[in-house]
Write a protein that holds these residues in place. Structure first.
Motif, PDB file in Angstrom:
ATOM      1  N   UNK A 223       0.816  -1.216   0.000  1.00  0.00           N
ATOM      2  CA  UNK A 223       0.000   0.000   0.000  1.00  0.00           C
ATOM      3  C   UNK A 223       0.849   1.264   0.000  1.00  0.00           C
ATOM      4  N   UNK A 224       2.077   1.159   0.481  1.00  0.00           N
ATOM      5  CA  UNK A 224       2.957   2.312   0.505  1.00  0.00           C
ATOM      6  C   UNK A 224       3.745   2.500  -0.785  1.00  0.00           C
ATOM      7  N   UNK A 225       3.544   1.622  -1.748  1.00  0.00           N
ATOM      8  CA  UNK A 225       4.270   1.702  -3.022  1.00  0.00           C
ATOM      9  C   UNK A 225       3.656   2.772  -3.915  1.00  0.00           C
ATOM     10  N   UNK A 226       4.497   3.526  -4.581  1.00  0.00           N
ATOM     11  CA  UNK A 226       4.012   4.552  -5.514  1.00  0.00           C
ATOM     12  C   UNK A 226       3.108   3.915  -6.567  1.00  0.00           C
ATOM     13  N   UNK A 227       1.958   4.530  -6.785  1.00  0.00           N
ATOM     14  CA  UNK A 227       1.011   4.032  -7.773  1.00  0.00           C
ATOM     15  C   UNK A 227      -0.029   3.090  -7.215  1.00  0.00           C
ATOM     16  N   UNK A 228       0.079   2.745  -5.909  1.00  0.00           N
ATOM     17  CA  UNK A 228      -0.854   1.776  -5.347  1.00  0.00           C
ATOM     18  C   UNK A 228      -2.282   2.305  -5.335  1.00  0.00           C
ATOM     19  N   UNK A 229      -2.487   3.576  -5.001  1.00  0.00           N
ATOM     20  CA  UNK A 229      -3.848   4.113  -4.914  1.00  0.00           C
ATOM     21  C   UNK A 229      -4.564   3.995  -6.252  1.00  0.00           C
ATOM     22  N   UNK A 230      -3.868   4.286  -7.339  1.00  0.00           N
ATOM     23  CA  UNK A 230      -4.474   4.184  -8.657  1.00  0.00           C
ATOM     24  C   UNK A 230      -4.788   2.716  -9.000  1.00  0.00           C
ATOM     25  N   UNK A 231      -3.841   1.834  -8.672  1.00  0.00           N
ATOM     26  CA  UNK A 231      -4.086   0.406  -8.895  1.00  0.00           C
ATOM     27  C   UNK A 231      -5.287  -0.077  -8.085  1.00  0.00           C
ATOM     28  N   UNK A 232      -5.345   0.322  -6.820  1.00  0.00           N
ATOM     29  CA  UNK A 232      -6.434  -0.124  -5.955  1.00  0.00           C
ATOM     30  C   UNK A 232      -7.788   0.381  -6.459  1.00  0.00           C
ATOM     31  N   UNK A 233      -7.811   1.576  -7.027  1.00  0.00           N
ATOM     32  CA  UNK A 233      -9.058   2.098  -7.592  1.00  0.00           C
ATOM     33  C   UNK A 233      -9.515   1.241  -8.767  1.00  0.00           C
ATOM     34  N   UNK A 234      -8.569   0.807  -9.609  1.00  0.00           N
ATOM     35  CA  UNK A 234      -8.916  -0.066 -10.734  1.00  0.00           C
ATOM     36  C   UNK A 234      -9.434  -1.404 -10.230  1.00  0.00           C
ATOM     37  N   UNK A 235      -8.776  -1.926  -9.199  1.00  0.00           N
ATOM     38  CA  UNK A 235      -9.199  -3.212  -8.642  1.00  0.00           C
ATOM     39  C   UNK A 235     -10.616  -3.135  -8.091  1.00  0.00           C
ATOM     40  N   UNK A 236     -10.883  -2.073  -7.325  1.00  0.00           N
ATOM     41  CA  UNK A 236     -12.208  -1.898  -6.749  1.00  0.00           C
ATOM     42  C   UNK A 236     -13.266  -1.693  -7.842  1.00  0.00           C
ATOM     43  N   UNK A 237     -12.887  -0.951  -8.851  1.00  0.00           N
ATOM     44  CA  UNK A 237     -13.810  -0.673  -9.943  1.00  0.00           C
ATOM     45  C   UNK A 237     -14.195  -1.964 -10.657  1.00  0.00           C
ATOM     46  N   UNK A 238     -13.218  -2.831 -10.897  1.00  0.00           N
ATOM     47  CA  UNK A 238     -13.492  -4.101 -11.570  1.00  0.00           C
ATOM     48  C   UNK A 238     -14.393  -4.973 -10.705  1.00  0.00           C
ATOM     49  N   UNK A 239     -14.106  -5.017  -9.400  1.00  0.00           N
ATOM     50  CA  UNK A 239     -14.940  -5.802  -8.486  1.00  0.00           C
ATOM     51  C   UNK A 239     -16.374  -5.293  -8.491  1.00  0.00           C
ATOM     52  N   UNK A 240     -16.504  -3.960  -8.509  1.00  0.00           N
ATOM     53  CA  UNK A 240     -17.834  -3.356  -8.527  1.00  0.00           C
ATOM     54  C   UNK A 240     -18.608  -3.752  -9.772  1.00  0.00           C
ATOM     55  N   UNK A 241     -17.946  -3.726 -10.909  1.00  0.00           N
ATOM     56  CA  UNK A 241     -18.616  -4.086 -12.157  1.00  0.00           C
ATOM     57  C   UNK A 241     -19.043  -5.548 -12.152  1.00  0.00           C
ATOM     58  N   UNK A 242     -18.209  -6.414 -11.577  1.00  0.00           N
ATOM     59  CA  UNK A 242     -18.567  -7.829 -11.482  1.00  0.00           C
ATOM     60  C   UNK A 242     -19.763  -8.031 -10.559  1.00  0.00           C
ATOM     61  N   UNK A 243     -19.765  -7.275  -9.457  1.00  0.00           N
ATOM     62  CA  UNK A 243     -20.843  -7.415  -8.488  1.00  0.00           C
ATOM     63  C   UNK A 243     -22.173  -6.887  -8.998  1.00  0.00           C
ATOM     64  N   UNK A 244     -22.132  -5.997  -9.965  1.00  0.00           N
ATOM     65  CA  UNK A 244     -23.374  -5.426 -10.486  1.00  0.00           C
ATOM     66  C   UNK A 244     -24.290  -6.487 -11.078  1.00  0.00           C
TER      67      UNK A 244
END
Length: 266
Positions: A223-244
């Motif tokens: 989580x402290x790695x540069x770029x993690x927040x952007x990656x995590x947003x993509x991950x959450x977004x994909x999970x959200x689309x699957x859950x829809x």
């Protein structure tokens, strides 16, 4: 009209191979590619001789397969590959999993149309730099080998979308992976990875699945790695689309999408 009833089952099978260009001869205890297949090599587009007992391929065995697009040699006893496999200019899918390969031909980069390369379950200790010349490669699986490092040249596989390097001896991932702008899935479980280069999370703008189970790196360090927040947003977004598409999940989905909206448009 010809009388097909007088033909043996072997002859009918051979006629079907020749007519369709698809040769499948699995689980037959074969020690080599059958001579009747070699006789029609120029017409074959798919050759599947998986789960046999092939331990060696001569250079001339593959030279006639000028139209071959799919080659499945999984589940045999191969320890090495003939260089002629790299001259199969039409090849798109190459399955070599579950053999005993210890190295790959240096000429592998000649396979300019190769899209899928499956090498899991072998004894590879290194990958050739030439692999980076496979510009059409979309899927690469080298899990369950003995790799201590990945070549820097792997960053040249500009079409790569899925990479599985699980169950090896990797202590790090090359910075060059950050050049893989189309990479979506990176499986790196069961290695010795203690850190992920920020270039990977920042450069791989389509990455939504990064699996690092059974590695020394901790969730806090990732989580402290540069770029993690952007990656995590993509991950959450994909999970959200699957859950829809799951009944009763819409409320949670909208909450997740609102949380990630400032970082990425879903």
């Amino acid at each position: 009209m010809g009388n097909c009833f007088g033909k043996s089952s072997a002859q009918r099978r051979h006629d079907n191979w020749k007519a369709t260009g698809i040769v499948v001869s699995r689980d037959g205890g074969l020690c080599s590619i059958p001579s009747n297949v070699l006789a029609i090599a120029g017409t074959v587009r798919t050759l599947d001789v998986s789960n046999n007992a092939i331990s060696d391929l001569a250079e001339q065995d593959l030279q006639g397969f000028s139209q071959l697009q799919r080659l499945v040699l999984a589940g045999n006893r191969l320890r090495q590959l003939p260089r002629s496999i790299c001259t199969l200019s039409q090849l798109k899918h190459l399955a070599l999993d579950s053999n005993k390969l210890m190295q790959l031909p240096a000429e592998l980069g000649q396979l300019q149309r190769l899209e899928v390369l499956l090498l899991q379950g072998n004894q590879l200790t290194a990958l050739p730099d030439a692999l980076g010349s496979c510009k059409a490669l979309k899927t690469l699986s080298v899990s369950r080998n003995r790799l201590a490092a990945l070549p820097h040249a792997l960053g040249g596989c500009s079409s790569l979308q899925e990479l599985d390097v699980s169950s090896n001896h990797l202590s790090s991932l090359p910075v060059s992976l950050g050049s893989l702008s189309k990479l979506k899935v990176l499986q790196a479980d069961a290695n010795s990875i203690a850190a992920v280069p920020g270039e990977l999370l920042q450069g791989c703008g389509e990455l939504h699945t990064l699996s690092l189970h059974s590695n020394p790196i901790t969730p806090a360090e990732l989580e402290g790695t540069a770029g993690y927040r952007e990656y995590d947003a993509r991950r959450r977004c994909r999970t959200a689309k699957q859950n829809m598409q799951r009944p009763g999940m819409q409320a949670g989905v909208h909450t997740c999408m609102r949380a990630g909206r400032q970082m990425m448009v879903c």
